[in-house]
Design an enzyme around this catalytic site. Structure first.
Site, PDB file in Angstrom:
ATOM      1  N   LYS A  50     -14.969   4.364  30.907  1.00 21.56           N
ATOM      2  CA  LYS A  50     -13.521   4.281  31.025  1.00 21.56           C
ATOM      3  C   LYS A  50     -13.129   3.366  32.187  1.00 21.56           C
ATOM      4  O   LYS A  50     -12.231   2.577  32.076  1.00 21.56           O
ATOM      5  CB  LYS A  50     -12.911   5.674  31.234  1.00 21.56           C
ATOM      6  N   ASP A  69     -14.302  17.012  35.215  1.00 28.91           N
ATOM      7  CA  ASP A  69     -14.571  15.817  34.425  1.00 28.91           C
ATOM      8  C   ASP A  69     -13.556  14.762  34.865  1.00 28.91           C
ATOM      9  O   ASP A  69     -12.355  14.936  34.655  1.00 28.91           O
ATOM     10  CB  ASP A  69     -14.396  16.168  32.930  1.00 28.91           C
ATOM     11  N   TRP A  77     -10.710  16.961  25.494  1.00 28.01           N
ATOM     12  CA  TRP A  77     -12.004  16.925  26.179  1.00 28.01           C
ATOM     13  C   TRP A  77     -12.296  18.241  26.884  1.00 28.01           C
ATOM     14  O   TRP A  77     -13.435  18.716  26.887  1.00 28.01           O
ATOM     15  CB  TRP A  77     -12.085  15.746  27.150  1.00 28.01           C
TER      16      TRP A  77
HETATM   17  C1  PLP Z   1     -14.156   9.696  26.863  1.00 25.79           C
HETATM   18  C2  PLP Z   1     -14.170  11.007  27.527  1.00 25.79           C
HETATM   19  C3  PLP Z   1     -15.214  11.929  27.309  1.00 25.79           C
HETATM   20  C4  PLP Z   1     -16.351  11.672  26.336  1.00 25.79           C
HETATM   21  O1  PLP Z   1     -17.198  10.694  26.797  1.00 25.79           O
HETATM   22  P1  PLP Z   1     -18.538  10.330  26.009  1.00 25.79           P
HETATM   23  O2  PLP Z   1     -19.247   9.466  26.985  1.00 25.79           O
HETATM   24  O3  PLP Z   1     -18.130   9.629  24.769  1.00 25.79           O
HETATM   25  O4  PLP Z   1     -19.263  11.586  25.729  1.00 25.79           O
HETATM   26  C5  PLP Z   1     -15.167  13.114  28.004  1.00 25.79           C
HETATM   27  N1  PLP Z   1     -14.178  13.396  28.870  1.00 25.79           N
HETATM   28  C6  PLP Z   1     -13.165  12.531  29.096  1.00 25.79           C
HETATM   29  C7  PLP Z   1     -12.092  12.883  30.063  1.00 25.79           C
HETATM   30  C8  PLP Z   1     -13.132  11.307  28.437  1.00 25.79           C
HETATM   31  O5  PLP Z   1     -12.128  10.451  28.660  1.00 25.79           O
END
Ligand code: PLP
Length: 361
Positions: A196, A172, A102
């Site tokens: 998540k 993030d 990511w």
């Molecule tokens: C799942 C995830 C993403 C991507 O998320 P989307 O909503 O599918 O774009 C980005 N960063 C992390 C840390 C993730 O776990």
């Protein structure tokens, strides 16, 4: 009716049963409105209360200082990979710490819009650790330093934030959102996709320090990709992902009822310890991550044999422990044990793993 499984999915992931039941009860008639939240104008008084309460509860949970805006946006976490450089790259330079897929994607996306520097990486060892970030070569003119705080795929987490040498920190937190208390003031921008640990996919929450929200963005930035337009309109510039935000709001209330983020942290530590302790003593299963960098949320492990991994996943699924397959890029297994995973789920999984170990010695 089929009993609910123990769902170890990395995302979309398990949500509190209480929240789902409440949403089900309100599905046809939200609090006497005669309609579902899905069918409601986002400009209505009823919905205004839903989104305002959600923001207030999130602010309370995370103790978000007044000089930060909370934005409920859409497009998932991945849209932020572009939105962040478009809005924050005033000098056209940013430093990225690449600790997984990511972070790598965010770094690659930022390279489209300016000079993105990879100042540290753990790719040399399949992202199984967090590099030392105490004295990195931070660029003189960097607009921000970027991290992915919890690496969903690899199961690592930053236990201390990098020394950004005074540059704004962007994080993030998709897979560790609300899993423990955070000091928001240490960040310039915190964001996460909610699927998540908080709610339904599609919603992304951005917590951004006000001074970073300006008219000055990269030329060509679409209106929908400007933080300012969403901040000025309190996340109601256009139709927001209204139902998703409503569920997030319910999860915030549920978290408050659990005792807030301190209590969640204690619960998550207790839960993760059960699994990690077993991995450390098991003769068959092994964790794949450097111990001091282990995530509380995502726990990858292997048997060392692809055949046994596949057998384990198959038998676990049949026993009601689902979505344990590791990410396609790493293989093996991964148990995601987010806030809503009850401790019994982890206890029963470990008991099942012990039995499997005995039968496959
Ligand atoms: C799942 C995830 C993403 C991507 O998320 P989307 O909503 O599918 O774009 C980005 N960063 C992390 C840390 C993730 O776990």
């Amino acid at each position: 009716m089929k009993v609910r499984v123990y769902n170890f999915s990395a995302g979309p992931a398990v949500l509190p049963e209480e929240v789902l039941k409440e949403a089900a009860e309100e599905m046809l008639d939200y609090q006497g409105s005669g309609m579902s939240v899905m069918e409601m104008s986002h400009r209505s008084k009823t919905y205004d209360k839903i989104i305002k309460d959600a923001e207030a509860d999130l602010r309370e949970l995370m103790q978000i200082p007044d000089n930060y805006k909370v934005l409920f946006l859409q497009g998932g976490a991945s849209s932020q990979f572009a939105m962040i450089p478009m809005n924050l790259m005033k000098n056209g330079v940013a430093d990225y710490i690449v600790t997984g897929q990511w972070a790598k994607k965010a770094y690659q996306e930022a390279s489209i819009y300016g000079k993105a520097n990879k100042i540290a990486s753990s790719e040399d060892e399949t992202f199984s650790y967090i590099p030392d970030c105490s004295d990195l070569p931070i660029s003189e003119d960097a607009d921000y330093v970027y991290i992915c705080e919890n690496n969903t795929i690899y199961g690592t987490k930053f236990k201390t934030l990098p020394n950004t040498k005074g540059k704004p920190l962007v994080a993030d937190v998709s897979s560790c959102f609300l899993s423990e208390p955070v000091d928001v003031s240490k960040y310039a921008l915190i964001y996460g996709g909610v699927q998540k640990n908080i709610g339904p996919a599609g919603v992304v929450i951005v917590i951004i320090r006000e001074d970073l929200i300006t008219e000055e963005v990269l030329p060509g930035t679409p209106t929908m990709f400007k933080y300012k337009i969403h901040a000025d309109n309190e996340s109601l510039y256009n139709t927001p992902p209204a139902y998703g935000i409503y569920i997030c709001g319910k999860v915030f209330k549920w978290l408050k009822k659990q005792g807030g983020l301190e209590a969640m942290k204690a619960y998550n530590e207790k839960k993760a310890k059960i699994l990690y302790d077993f991995l450390d003593e098991s003769s068959l299963f092994k964790g794949t991550v450097r111990k001091e960098d282990r995530s509380l949320m995502n726990v990858p492990f292997v048997t060392g044999s692809e055949e046994l991994d596949a057998k384990f996943i198959k038998e676990a699924t049949a026993a009601g422990f689902v979505n344990l397959k590791g990410h396609r890029s790493v293989g093996g297994m991964r148990a995601s044990i987010y806030n809503a995973m009850p401790i019994e789920g982890v206890e029963k999984l470990v008991a099942f793993m012990k039995e499997f170990e005995k039968n496959n010695a």
